[in-house]
Write an enzyme that holds these catalytic residues in place. Sequence first.
Site, short mmCIF file in Angstrom:
data_model
loop_
_atom_site.label_atom_id
_atom_site.label_comp_id
_atom_site.label_asym_id
_atom_site.label_seq_id
_atom_site.Cartn_x
_atom_site.Cartn_y
_atom_site.Cartn_z
N SER A 20 0.68 -0.78 -0.30
CA SER A 20 -0.15 -0.30 -0.74
C SER A 20 1.38 1.28 -0.12
CB SER A 20 -1.02 0.32 0.83
OG SER A 20 -2.23 0.58 0.76
N ASP A 22 -3.01 6.21 -3.59
CA ASP A 22 -1.51 5.84 -2.61
C ASP A 22 -0.71 4.53 -4.20
OD1 ASP A 22 -3.64 4.17 -2.49
OD2 ASP A 22 -2.66 3.38 -0.47
N ASP A 34 -1.27 1.45 -4.05
CA ASP A 34 -1.97 0.74 -4.85
C ASP A 34 -3.39 0.77 -5.08
OD1 ASP A 34 -2.96 0.51 -1.97
OD2 ASP A 34 -3.05 -1.42 -1.78
N ASP A 64 -5.80 2.54 -3.74
CA ASP A 64 -7.10 1.97 -3.22
C ASP A 64 -7.50 3.13 -1.93
OD1 ASP A 64 -5.18 1.49 -0.85
OD2 ASP A 64 -5.85 -0.51 -0.39
#
EC number: 5.4.2.10
Length: 447
Positions: free
Chosen positions: A102, A241, A243, A245
């Site tokens: 993440s 960010d 990834d 999400d």
Amino acid sequence: MRKLFGTDGVRGKANLHPMTAEMALRIGAAVGRYFRRETDTVHRVVIGKDTRLSGYMFENALTAGLTSTGMNVLLLGPVPTPAVGLMTRSMRADLGVMISASHNPAEDNGIKFFGPDGYKLSDEVELELEALIEAGVEPAQSHNIGRAKRIDDARFRYGERVKSSLPRDMRLDGLKVVIDCANGAAHRAAPEILWELGADVIPVGVSPDGKNINRGCGSTKPAVAAETVVAHGAHVGICLDGDADRVVVIDETGTVADGDQLMALLASAWAEDGRLSGGALVATVMSNLGLERFLNDRGIGLERTGVGDRYVVERMRQGGFNLGGEQSGHIVMSDYATTGDGLMAGLHFLAEMVRRDQKASELAQQFEPVPQLLKNVRFEAGQVPLEADAVQDAIAQAEGQLNGHGRLLIRKSGTEPLIRVMAESEDPDLLNRAVDDVVAAVEAATI
């Protein structure tokens, strides 16, 4: 208690336990055995990843473990985390895997899991998986070994789903948008989607080299994107960010709006349109007290959960709510997605700008936040500072001081070896004293 799984899957520094190739192989075999409950049917798992260098290693190790138990692996390549939830469902897979840490630095990595319904796994399932990982599993017979195949159009499938969450006649013509992709999973998808919707796109953080994900960019470091918005006279900035999400929004003045502000905007808009299921927003204990007051003034409820977007989603599913998220920028719109989707949330902010014909600055600050202070204390493996009597006494004293004047939240991070100490109060002296006293006690317990 789970030992391997944290708030969002397994996470750590690459090539150090638990994020080693050997452990990834064991994890792959264990989850493959768990989700391959029948031997006479075809079983599938989809695997996505972000742009970290170690993603190649973990992709191969997980594939080896999964195929060794008879699972057929579909490799999506670099895609946002929400794309894995989407593709798990649309491809009728038994399991979805996202290789990502993440917002963490490139040296870290992680493994997140989605069930066949596209939702993240529950604590109970993760406990069962931990037992299987520790015990080990028998591989499939040689004629039952699984296959692996690359899926070339995963990014495009995801893009079509994201765009379909907007009204068919919604276009972004005339909007100049800075999109910061954190050199991560959405570095191609996000600019493409914005351009297809008609926006004038100024990309930032779209040159991943395996080592620069989240470095000086993205939702946790939006300064460069904010400077770019102002320098180019852009109408708005969207920061994702690694990834994709999470999201934060930057208005035309360079001011950053967090997830609480976005949720306030969307919840009030949906409530006005009669689209807010259950008449409430689901958020975590970290969301600002100002958000709660804003919602209550409009007759909208606030359901609070523990920290982690999967706990938000669990409560949404239990209560029939369709909007939730976190202050950090995970925004979950369950009518369209099974997990937080930063790009989708950003698009819905842009849609409100178009629909209302208002500037980003007129929409991005929906309420005045109650002053909030958060400090982190790092601890070493094996230490349990929150169990120390002195720490408990400091917490009790701070809570007593804040009673009626604010609130205190102490928690262990689920993704890093940190104790997070957060307080809210409109009295700045009381706010600082409460946090500093607890931090000092925790620090003393880690020496």
